[in-house]
Scaffold this motif. Structure first.
Motif, mmCIF file in Angstrom:
data_model
loop_
_atom_site.group_PDB
_atom_site.id
_atom_site.type_symbol
_atom_site.label_atom_id
_atom_site.label_comp_id
_atom_site.label_asym_id
_atom_site.label_seq_id
_atom_site.Cartn_x
_atom_site.Cartn_y
_atom_site.Cartn_z
ATOM 1 N N ARG A 49 0.833 -1.205 0.000
ATOM 2 C CA ARG A 49 0.000 0.000 0.000
ATOM 3 C C ARG A 49 0.868 1.256 0.000
ATOM 4 N N LYS A 50 0.435 2.239 -0.795
ATOM 5 C CA LYS A 50 1.157 3.499 -0.912
ATOM 6 C C LYS A 50 0.232 4.655 -0.539
ATOM 7 N N LEU A 51 0.835 5.727 -0.076
ATOM 8 C CA LEU A 51 0.087 6.940 0.204
ATOM 9 C C LEU A 51 0.071 7.832 -1.025
ATOM 10 N N SER A 52 -0.929 8.683 -1.109
ATOM 11 C CA SER A 52 -0.955 9.675 -2.183
ATOM 12 C C SER A 52 0.224 10.623 -2.014
ATOM 13 N N LEU A 53 0.520 11.388 -3.049
ATOM 14 C CA LEU A 53 1.673 12.280 -3.015
ATOM 15 C C LEU A 53 1.581 13.269 -1.859
ATOM 16 N N SER A 54 0.417 13.858 -1.658
ATOM 17 C CA SER A 54 0.269 14.844 -0.583
ATOM 18 C C SER A 54 0.457 14.205 0.786
ATOM 19 N N LYS A 56 2.154 11.444 1.337
ATOM 20 C CA LYS A 56 3.553 10.994 1.411
ATOM 21 C C LYS A 56 4.465 12.150 1.846
ATOM 22 N N GLN A 57 4.140 13.349 1.440
ATOM 23 C CA GLN A 57 4.943 14.509 1.838
ATOM 24 C C GLN A 57 4.902 14.711 3.347
ATOM 25 N N THR A 58 3.747 14.481 3.949
ATOM 26 C CA THR A 58 3.654 14.568 5.410
ATOM 27 C C THR A 58 4.417 13.422 6.061
ATOM 28 N N LEU A 59 4.271 12.235 5.529
ATOM 29 C CA LEU A 59 4.999 11.074 6.055
ATOM 30 C C LEU A 59 6.502 11.335 6.076
ATOM 31 N N GLU A 60 7.028 11.940 5.031
ATOM 32 C CA GLU A 60 8.474 12.139 4.907
ATOM 33 C C GLU A 60 9.023 13.192 5.872
ATOM 34 N N THR A 61 8.145 13.893 6.566
ATOM 35 C CA THR A 61 8.605 14.833 7.597
ATOM 36 C C THR A 61 8.675 14.170 8.969
ATOM 37 N N PHE A 62 8.176 12.960 9.089
ATOM 38 C CA PHE A 62 8.126 12.268 10.382
ATOM 39 C C PHE A 62 9.507 11.679 10.675
ATOM 40 N N ASP A 99 -5.470 15.819 5.534
ATOM 41 C CA ASP A 99 -4.532 14.716 5.333
ATOM 42 C C ASP A 99 -3.359 14.806 6.294
ATOM 43 N N VAL A 100 -2.941 16.026 6.596
ATOM 44 C CA VAL A 100 -1.829 16.204 7.548
ATOM 45 C C VAL A 100 -2.210 15.613 8.903
ATOM 46 N N GLN A 101 -3.419 15.844 9.343
ATOM 47 C CA GLN A 101 -3.860 15.310 10.632
ATOM 48 C C GLN A 101 -3.947 13.787 10.596
ATOM 49 N N LYS A 102 -4.521 13.247 9.540
ATOM 50 C CA LYS A 102 -4.649 11.794 9.434
ATOM 51 C C LYS A 102 -3.281 11.110 9.418
ATOM 52 N N VAL A 103 -2.380 11.619 8.598
ATOM 53 C CA VAL A 103 -1.068 10.984 8.461
ATOM 54 C C VAL A 103 -0.239 11.159 9.728
ATOM 55 N N THR A 104 -0.241 12.346 10.293
ATOM 56 C CA THR A 104 0.562 12.608 11.489
ATOM 57 C C THR A 104 0.143 11.716 12.650
ATOM 58 N N ILE A 105 -1.143 11.657 12.913
ATOM 59 C CA ILE A 105 -1.640 10.834 14.024
ATOM 60 C C ILE A 105 -1.388 9.356 13.747
ATOM 61 N N SER A 106 -1.600 8.930 12.506
ATOM 62 C CA SER A 106 -1.376 7.526 12.150
ATOM 63 C C SER A 106 0.090 7.147 12.263
ATOM 64 N N LEU A 156 -8.284 13.700 20.890
ATOM 65 C CA LEU A 156 -6.981 14.346 20.949
ATOM 66 C C LEU A 156 -7.108 15.836 20.659
ATOM 67 N N SER A 157 -6.384 16.638 21.416
ATOM 68 C CA SER A 157 -6.257 18.061 21.122
ATOM 69 C C SER A 157 -5.151 18.224 20.088
ATOM 70 N N TRP A 158 -5.511 18.684 18.900
ATOM 71 C CA TRP A 158 -4.558 18.752 17.794
ATOM 72 C C TRP A 158 -3.344 19.632 18.090
ATOM 73 N N PRO A 159 -3.496 20.825 18.660
ATOM 74 C CA PRO A 159 -2.299 21.624 18.971
ATOM 75 C C PRO A 159 -1.341 20.903 19.905
ATOM 76 N N ASP A 160 -1.888 20.110 20.830
ATOM 77 C CA ASP A 160 -1.037 19.392 21.776
ATOM 78 C C ASP A 160 -0.403 18.165 21.140
ATOM 79 N N VAL A 161 -1.053 17.590 20.151
ATOM 80 C CA VAL A 161 -0.419 16.518 19.370
ATOM 81 C C VAL A 161 0.838 17.064 18.680
ATOM 82 N N LEU A 162 0.684 18.207 18.031
ATOM 83 C CA LEU A 162 1.816 18.817 17.330
ATOM 84 C C LEU A 162 2.925 19.225 18.292
#
Length: 273
Positions: A49-54, A56-62, A99-106, A156-162
């Motif tokens: 399974r692959k992520l979409s380009l957008s 994947k860009q979030t994934l690559e910052t993790f 997508d940023v929220q979904k990928v980051t939390i996942s 989850l509180s999103w600002p606190d996740v970040l």
């Protein structure tokens, strides 16, 4: 059907039953061995399974993903894609989840369970995202995160996740903390090999905490924040935060706790380098 046809089919029937019995025995033996000797005879068969380009860009910052070699990166991406598909993501404000929220939390969930075969967190169905700390229905107090096992919902509180992800050395990581509650509760209810192993090592950690030498060391050390000693669930969640954010320091100061946590998660040191 003529009698001679029955006689012709009989050996195949016995063979079929024999294969089923043999498979059951092998399964039970492997299950016993994996639990006793803390290994998985397979951890991940496919990584397609692959992520979409957008995404994947979030994934690559993790940062955890970036430190993996290419083979493990494929496995990580596959797991993130599967996790996103399996869970329902909602924003409390009614706005669309990004997508940023979904990928980051996942990514945090997959990082925590990367050593396991079972990484989907079956005791969790919905991830509810708030724009700020929220009032808990359980005690009417402000919470940054909360897991409701009865409803299978993680809030989850999103600002606190970040904030937890941004500072990788302060040992405060909200999403990691809350996902640990999920796998902890799962270990008390599920019977798969990863849940059984986590439960076993959680019990060993509690036994170790009752020993005088460790208690004395912990009392003298300011290493763990006080909230860790609220109850067994909070201790495991805080210990997990320290495991990921102060890996070498935990290993140096509390080597037995570090070793037990490594085995509970089947975590490989090379993933942390």
């Amino acid at each position: 059907m003529p009698r001679d046809n029955y006689d012709w089919l009989a050996p195949y029937g016995f063979a079929f039953v024999g294969v089923i019995l043999l498979s059951a025995i092998v399964h039970l033996v492997l299950r016993w061995a994996q639990n006793k000797y803390d290994f998985l005879w397979y951890r991940q068969v496919m990584s397609f399974r692959k992520l979409s380009l957008s995404r994947k860009q979030t994934l690559e910052t993790f940062s955890f993903y970036k430190n993996l070699d290419s083979t493990y990166q494929k496995q990580f991406e596959h797991r993130v894609a599967c996790f996103i598909t399996d869970k329902v993501f909602r924003r409390r404000s009614g706005a669309q989840v990004t997508d940023v929220q979904k990928v980051t939390i996942s990514c945090v969930a997959v990082m925590l369970t990367f050593g396991r075969r079972n990484y989907m967190m079956d005791q969790l169905e919905t991830i509810l995202i708030f724009e700020e700390p929220f009032t808990s229905a359980a005690n009417s107090q402000k919470h940054k995160g909360e897991y409701n096992p009865r409803a299978a919902v993680l809030a989850l509180s999103w600002p606190d996740v970040l904030k937890g992800i941004k500072d990788a050395k302060d040992n405060f990581h909200l999403a990691l903390h809350e996902f640990t509650h999920v796998i902890h509760i799962e270990s008390e209810r599920a019977q798969h090999i990863d849940a059984m192993r986590y439960h076993k090592y959680h019990q060993l950690i509690l036994i170790r905490l009752m020993q005088k030498d460790l208690r004395r060391t912990m009392e003298r050390s300011p290493f763990f924040r006080e909230y860790a000693f609220t109850n067994q669930y909070e201790f495991m969640a805080v210990l997990t935060e320290y495991f990921f954010e102060s890996y070498e320091e935990l290993k140096a100061q509390f080597p037995q706790l570090h070793e037990l946590m490594s085995k509970a998660l089947l975590f490989e040191e090379k993933w942390m380098s």
